[in-house]
Design an enzyme around this catalytic site. Structure first.
Site, PDB file in Angstrom:
ATOM      1  N   ASP A   1     -10.878   3.110   4.061  1.00 42.07           N
ATOM      2  CA  ASP A   1     -11.137   1.661   3.944  1.00 42.07           C
ATOM      3  C   ASP A   1     -12.644   1.385   3.885  1.00 42.07           C
ATOM      4  O   ASP A   1     -13.065   0.285   3.527  1.00 42.07           O
ATOM      5  CB  ASP A   1     -10.542   0.915   5.148  1.00 42.07           C
ATOM      6  CG  ASP A   1      -9.308   0.098   4.783  1.00 42.07           C
ATOM      7  OD1 ASP A   1      -9.102  -0.143   3.573  1.00 42.07           O
ATOM      8  OD2 ASP A   1      -8.586  -0.314   5.700  1.00 42.07           O
TER       9      ASP A   1
ATOM     10  N   LYS B   1       0.841  -1.206   0.000  1.00 42.75           N
ATOM     11  CA  LYS B   1       0.000   0.000   0.000  1.00 42.75           C
ATOM     12  C   LYS B   1       0.872   1.252   0.000  1.00 42.75           C
ATOM     13  O   LYS B   1       0.627   2.198  -0.750  1.00 42.75           O
ATOM     14  CB  LYS B   1      -0.937  -0.011   1.219  1.00 42.75           C
ATOM     15  CG  LYS B   1      -2.064  -1.022   1.086  1.00 42.75           C
ATOM     16  CD  LYS B   1      -2.836  -1.238   2.383  1.00 42.75           C
ATOM     17  CE  LYS B   1      -3.809  -2.403   2.216  1.00 42.75           C
ATOM     18  NZ  LYS B   1      -4.549  -2.743   3.442  1.00 42.75           N
TER      19      LYS B   1
ATOM     20  N   GLN C   1      -4.415  -1.461   9.651  1.00 44.74           N
ATOM     21  CA  GLN C   1      -4.342  -2.793   9.053  1.00 44.74           C
ATOM     22  C   GLN C   1      -4.919  -3.833  10.015  1.00 44.74           C
ATOM     23  O   GLN C   1      -4.523  -3.903  11.179  1.00 44.74           O
ATOM     24  CB  GLN C   1      -2.869  -3.122   8.718  1.00 44.74           C
ATOM     25  CG  GLN C   1      -2.687  -4.408   7.952  1.00 44.74           C
ATOM     26  CD  GLN C   1      -3.330  -4.388   6.564  1.00 44.74           C
ATOM     27  OE1 GLN C   1      -3.227  -3.411   5.829  1.00 44.74           O
ATOM     28  NE2 GLN C   1      -4.021  -5.453   6.204  1.00 44.74           N
TER      29      GLN C   1
END
Ligand code: NAD
Length: 291
Positions: free
Chosen positions: A120, A53, A97
């Site tokens: 997200d 990412k 994460q």
């Protein structure tokens, strides 16, 4: 029939090119898009995802702020950092994460991210907005799949769509996006009684199960569009160590009309949509600041 392969790498490269142009234009207005990425602990898969990412951000002209914490960090430390990042006008996206170590309440952490920086799309408010078909940050993996349908001209209105898997990050939002697009959606999962009955009538079949090569050709309706979200590392056999999806590609491609490979299918699209959400957020911040 041999299915046409949907090339996630090629589509990703095209979309990332457009994102890089938007990021450059924002930077020229004095607002360089910035994504903060929090990683707790040393889960090797998570470390790879985070590295990918961050590298993708860099390539697209998006600044990234990587914050690493040891596995035994107190949740309050991360919560304090999230509050700081929420208040920082130079940060446009915040990602934690998953999974987090057991001392964390994951839902509470996701709720602590500002809705306007939740790139997200996991905050309950963004999930609620998606369920009401309102504008929201969409979860990256199912959003990437929708981009694939659009790019390939897959008709969704009226289609029979079957999603295998009901997780919060893939299965459920995938089902909501397909519903919003007019498909007739069935969600199958580990308690589904007759999986074959459902999969064999699917015009669109999305597999998000986490079981290597679970969906075989005999489970697929001829000509169907098959999307393989799974990312599994094979533990044994001649391909041990290799990545594979939830679909048995070799048998499925003989029946399906369109199919995504693993790797090179949905995976790259997930990161692409994360970059897109970050640029969207930065664009909103620039407009709000009158830039
Ligand atoms: P999960 O473990 O949270 O959910 C798996 C789902 O599969 C569950 O809802 C479960 O009910 C269902 N399931 C399990 N066994 C089943 C069976 N026998 N029959 C029918 N349904 C069954 O997993 P997840 O987070 O949704 O991820 C699914 C897969 O997608 C994993 O391989 C993961 O690595 C991968 N993934 C890929 C990306 C990407 O970017 N491509 C992103 C997220 C997840």
């Amino acid at each position: 029939m041999t299915a046409r392969i949907i090339d996630g790498n090629a589509l990703s490269a095209r979309v990332r090119g457009e994102i890089a142009e938007r990021a450059a234009a924002l930077s020229a207005r004095g607002v360089q898009p910035c994504l903060a990425v929090i990683l707790v602990g040393e889960n090797p898969a998570s470390a790879v995802y985070v590295r990918n990412k961050v590298a993708a951000c860099e390539k697209a002209g998006i600044r990234s702020l990587r914050l690493d914490y040891p596995a035994d960090v107190a949740p309050a430390v991360v919560m304090t950092k999230l509050a700081e990042l929420n208040a920082d006008p130079a940060v446009h996206g915040i990602l934690v994460q998953l999974p987090l170590p057991p001392q964390f309440d994951e839902a509470a952490v996701l709720e602590a991210i500002s809705v306007s920086k939740d790139v997200d799309g996991f905050h309950a408010e963004n999930v609620g907005r998606l369920s009401q078909n309102q504008e929201a940050f969409l979860p990256c993996t199912p959003h990437g799949v929708m981009k694939m349908f659009e790019a390939e001209g897959v008709p969704l209105a009226g289609a029979e769509a079957v999603v295998i898997g009901r997780s919060n990050i893939v299965g459920k939002p995938m089902a909501m996006l397909l519903t919003n697009a007019g498909a007739t959606v069935t969600v199958c999962h580990s308690k589904t009684r007759d999986l074959l009955f459902h999969t064999r009538r699917a015009d669109i079949l999305v597999a998000a199960i986490g079981k290597p090569r679970f969906v075989t050709g005999d489970m697929i309706k001829p000509g169907a569009t098959v999307i393989d979200v799974g990312i599994n590392r094979l533990q044994s056999g001649p391909d041990a160590g290799k990545l594979c999806g939830d679909v048995d590609f070799d048998s499925a491609r003989e029946v399906a009309g369109l199919i995504t490979p693993v790797p090179g299918g949905v995976g790259p699209m997930t990161i692409t949509m994360l970059l897109e959400n970050t640029v969207i957020s930065a664009g909103r911040a620039a407009s709000a600041a009158g830039k």
